[in-house]
Design a protein around this motif. Structure first.
Motif, PDB file in Angstrom:
ATOM      1  N   GLU A  34       0.767  -1.237  -0.106  1.00 59.71           N
ATOM      2  CA  GLU A  34       0.076  -0.138  -0.093  1.00 59.71           C
ATOM      3  C   GLU A  34       0.976   1.201   0.047  1.00 59.71           C
ATOM      4  OE1 GLU A  34      -3.819  -1.702   2.345  1.00 59.71           O
ATOM      5  OE2 GLU A  34      -2.271  -1.151   3.507  1.00 59.71           O
ATOM      6  N   PHE A  35       1.908   1.237   0.663  1.00 60.87           N
ATOM      7  CA  PHE A  35       2.969   2.204   0.888  1.00 60.87           C
ATOM      8  C   PHE A  35       3.727   2.526  -0.413  1.00 60.87           C
ATOM      9  CE2 PHE A  35       2.469   1.841   5.414  1.00 60.87           C
ATOM     10  CZ  PHE A  35       2.304   3.159   5.876  1.00 60.87           C
ATOM     11  N   LEU A  36       3.810   1.458  -1.102  1.00 62.50           N
ATOM     12  CA  LEU A  36       4.615   1.512  -2.593  1.00 62.50           C
ATOM     13  C   LEU A  36       3.583   1.982  -3.642  1.00 62.50           C
ATOM     14  CD1 LEU A  36       6.947   0.980  -4.210  1.00 62.50           C
ATOM     15  CD2 LEU A  36       6.101  -1.559  -4.356  1.00 62.50           C
ATOM     16  N   ASP A  37       2.359   1.446  -3.833  1.00 61.51           N
ATOM     17  CA  ASP A  37       1.396   1.950  -4.387  1.00 61.51           C
ATOM     18  C   ASP A  37       0.923   3.651  -4.500  1.00 61.51           C
ATOM     19  OD1 ASP A  37       0.967  -0.536  -5.396  1.00 61.51           O
ATOM     20  OD2 ASP A  37      -0.959  -0.870  -4.350  1.00 61.51           O
ATOM     21  N   ALA A  38       1.182   4.012  -3.292  1.00 66.41           N
ATOM     22  CA  ALA A  38       1.132   5.343  -3.000  1.00 66.41           C
ATOM     23  C   ALA A  38       2.440   6.111  -3.400  1.00 66.41           C
ATOM     24  CB  ALA A  38       0.767   5.710  -1.370  1.00 66.41           C
ATOM     25  N   ALA A  39       3.406   5.527  -3.213  1.00 64.39           N
ATOM     26  CA  ALA A  39       4.624   6.160  -3.686  1.00 64.39           C
ATOM     27  C   ALA A  39       4.671   6.330  -5.125  1.00 64.39           C
ATOM     28  CB  ALA A  39       5.893   5.290  -3.399  1.00 64.39           C
ATOM     29  N   ARG A  40       4.353   5.359  -5.968  1.00 61.69           N
ATOM     30  CA  ARG A  40       4.190   5.504  -7.266  1.00 61.69           C
ATOM     31  C   ARG A  40       3.104   6.442  -7.669  1.00 61.69           C
ATOM     32  NH1 ARG A  40       4.867  -0.978  -7.719  1.00 61.69           N
ATOM     33  NH2 ARG A  40       7.003  -0.955  -7.947  1.00 61.69           N
ATOM     34  N   GLU A  41       2.067   6.760  -7.063  1.00 59.70           N
ATOM     35  CA  GLU A  41       0.925   7.676  -7.498  1.00 59.70           C
ATOM     36  C   GLU A  41       1.747   9.053  -7.088  1.00 59.70           C
ATOM     37  OE1 GLU A  41      -2.505   7.335  -5.376  1.00 59.70           O
ATOM     38  OE2 GLU A  41      -2.661   5.405  -5.779  1.00 59.70           O
ATOM     39  N   ALA A  64       7.006  10.957  -2.467  1.00 65.39           N
ATOM     40  CA  ALA A  64       7.258   9.461  -3.042  1.00 65.39           C
ATOM     41  C   ALA A  64       8.392   8.914  -2.422  1.00 65.39           C
ATOM     42  CB  ALA A  64       7.583   9.399  -4.756  1.00 65.39           C
ATOM     43  N   ARG A  65       9.523   9.411  -2.202  1.00 65.40           N
ATOM     44  CA  ARG A  65      10.649   8.739  -1.540  1.00 65.40           C
ATOM     45  C   ARG A  65      10.309   8.553  -0.062  1.00 65.40           C
ATOM     46  NH1 ARG A  65      15.766   6.345  -2.349  1.00 65.40           N
ATOM     47  NH2 ARG A  65      16.360   6.062  -0.398  1.00 65.40           N
ATOM     48  N   LEU A  66       9.672   9.173   0.756  1.00 68.14           N
ATOM     49  CA  LEU A  66       9.371   8.842   2.072  1.00 68.14           C
ATOM     50  C   LEU A  66       8.427   7.676   1.999  1.00 68.14           C
ATOM     51  CD1 LEU A  66       8.656  12.593   3.475  1.00 68.14           C
ATOM     52  CD2 LEU A  66      10.328  10.905   4.104  1.00 68.14           C
ATOM     53  N   LEU A  67       7.322   7.647   1.263  1.00 67.97           N
ATOM     54  CA  LEU A  67       6.629   6.522   1.022  1.00 67.97           C
ATOM     55  C   LEU A  67       7.302   5.132   0.651  1.00 67.97           C
ATOM     56  CD1 LEU A  67       3.519   8.497  -0.416  1.00 67.97           C
ATOM     57  CD2 LEU A  67       3.546   7.072   1.656  1.00 67.97           C
ATOM     58  N   ALA A  68       8.160   5.146  -0.436  1.00 66.84           N
ATOM     59  CA  ALA A  68       9.114   4.236  -0.731  1.00 66.84           C
ATOM     60  C   ALA A  68       9.770   3.704   0.628  1.00 66.84           C
ATOM     61  CB  ALA A  68       9.960   4.509  -1.846  1.00 66.84           C
ATOM     62  N   GLU A  69      10.351   4.629   1.213  1.00 68.20           N
ATOM     63  CA  GLU A  69      11.255   4.244   2.474  1.00 68.20           C
ATOM     64  C   GLU A  69      10.312   3.526   3.459  1.00 68.20           C
ATOM     65  OE1 GLU A  69      13.333   7.760   4.111  1.00 68.20           O
ATOM     66  OE2 GLU A  69      14.529   7.881   2.155  1.00 68.20           O
ATOM     67  N   GLU A  70       9.114   3.804   3.710  1.00 69.49           N
ATOM     68  CA  GLU A  70       8.226   3.369   4.615  1.00 69.49           C
ATOM     69  C   GLU A  70       7.869   1.774   4.193  1.00 69.49           C
ATOM     70  OE1 GLU A  70       6.535   2.483   8.062  1.00 69.49           O
ATOM     71  OE2 GLU A  70       7.649   4.095   7.902  1.00 69.49           O
ATOM     72  N   SER A  71       7.773   1.871   2.766  1.00 69.30           N
ATOM     73  CA  SER A  71       7.382   0.494   2.304  1.00 69.30           C
ATOM     74  C   SER A  71       8.737  -0.455   2.396  1.00 69.30           C
ATOM     75  CB  SER A  71       7.108   0.665   0.620  1.00 69.30           C
ATOM     76  OG  SER A  71       7.015  -0.492   0.210  1.00 69.30           O
ATOM     77  N   SER A  90      15.574   1.602  -5.238  1.00 66.57           N
ATOM     78  CA  SER A  90      16.123   2.181  -6.333  1.00 66.57           C
ATOM     79  C   SER A  90      15.341   2.695  -7.491  1.00 66.57           C
ATOM     80  CB  SER A  90      17.042   1.001  -6.978  1.00 66.57           C
ATOM     81  OG  SER A  90      15.976   0.044  -7.871  1.00 66.57           O
ATOM     82  N   GLU A  91      14.089   2.583  -7.183  1.00 65.11           N
ATOM     83  CA  GLU A  91      13.039   2.872  -8.182  1.00 65.11           C
ATOM     84  C   GLU A  91      12.723   4.498  -7.743  1.00 65.11           C
ATOM     85  OE1 GLU A  91       9.239   1.176  -8.606  1.00 65.11           O
ATOM     86  OE2 GLU A  91       9.946  -0.802  -7.902  1.00 65.11           O
ATOM     87  N   PHE A  92      13.200   4.557  -6.554  1.00 69.68           N
ATOM     88  CA  PHE A  92      12.932   6.255  -5.987  1.00 69.68           C
ATOM     89  C   PHE A  92      14.201   6.860  -5.479  1.00 69.68           C
ATOM     90  CE2 PHE A  92       9.268   3.480  -5.642  1.00 69.68           C
ATOM     91  CZ  PHE A  92       8.207   4.420  -6.033  1.00 69.68           C
ATOM     92  N   PRO A  93      14.960   7.217  -6.542  1.00 68.42           N
ATOM     93  CA  PRO A  93      16.309   7.876  -6.374  1.00 68.42           C
ATOM     94  C   PRO A  93      16.411   9.185  -5.003  1.00 68.42           C
ATOM     95  CG  PRO A  93      15.669   8.678  -8.416  1.00 68.42           C
ATOM     96  CD  PRO A  93      14.577   7.749  -7.792  1.00 68.42           C
ATOM     97  N   GLY A  94      17.529   9.045  -4.349  1.00 70.83           N
ATOM     98  CA  GLY A  94      17.575   9.990  -3.598  1.00 70.83           C
ATOM     99  C   GLY A  94      18.144   9.566  -2.261  1.00 70.83           C
TER     100      GLY A  94
END
Length: 60
Positions: A10-17, A27-34, A49-53
């Motif tokens: 769910e976090f990853l889906d939101a990160a992509r959105e 997006a990066r914060l949500l990806a980190e939580e995922s 790696s999908e969300f650089p930074g």
């Protein structure tokens, strides 16, 4: 509409959105939580790696 997040997916889906809507920081914060909720280290690395930074999470 509010959304509740409980699973890594769910976090990853939101990160992509957020990435698709031009919000890379969120997006990066949500990806980190995922990633934090993902047990496999290789999956975590691939996901981030999908969300650089650099990490944006604050450590207390």
């Amino acid at each position: 509409m509010s959304r509740n997040f409980h699973r890594a997916s769910e976090f990853l889906d939101a990160a992509r959105e957020m990435a698709d809507s031009g919000r890379p920081t969120l997006a990066r914060l949500l990806a980190e939580e995922s990633a934090a909720r993902t047990p496999d280290s290789q999956d975590r690395a691939r996901l981030l790696s999908e969300f650089p930074g650099q990490s944006l999470k604050r450590e207390d």
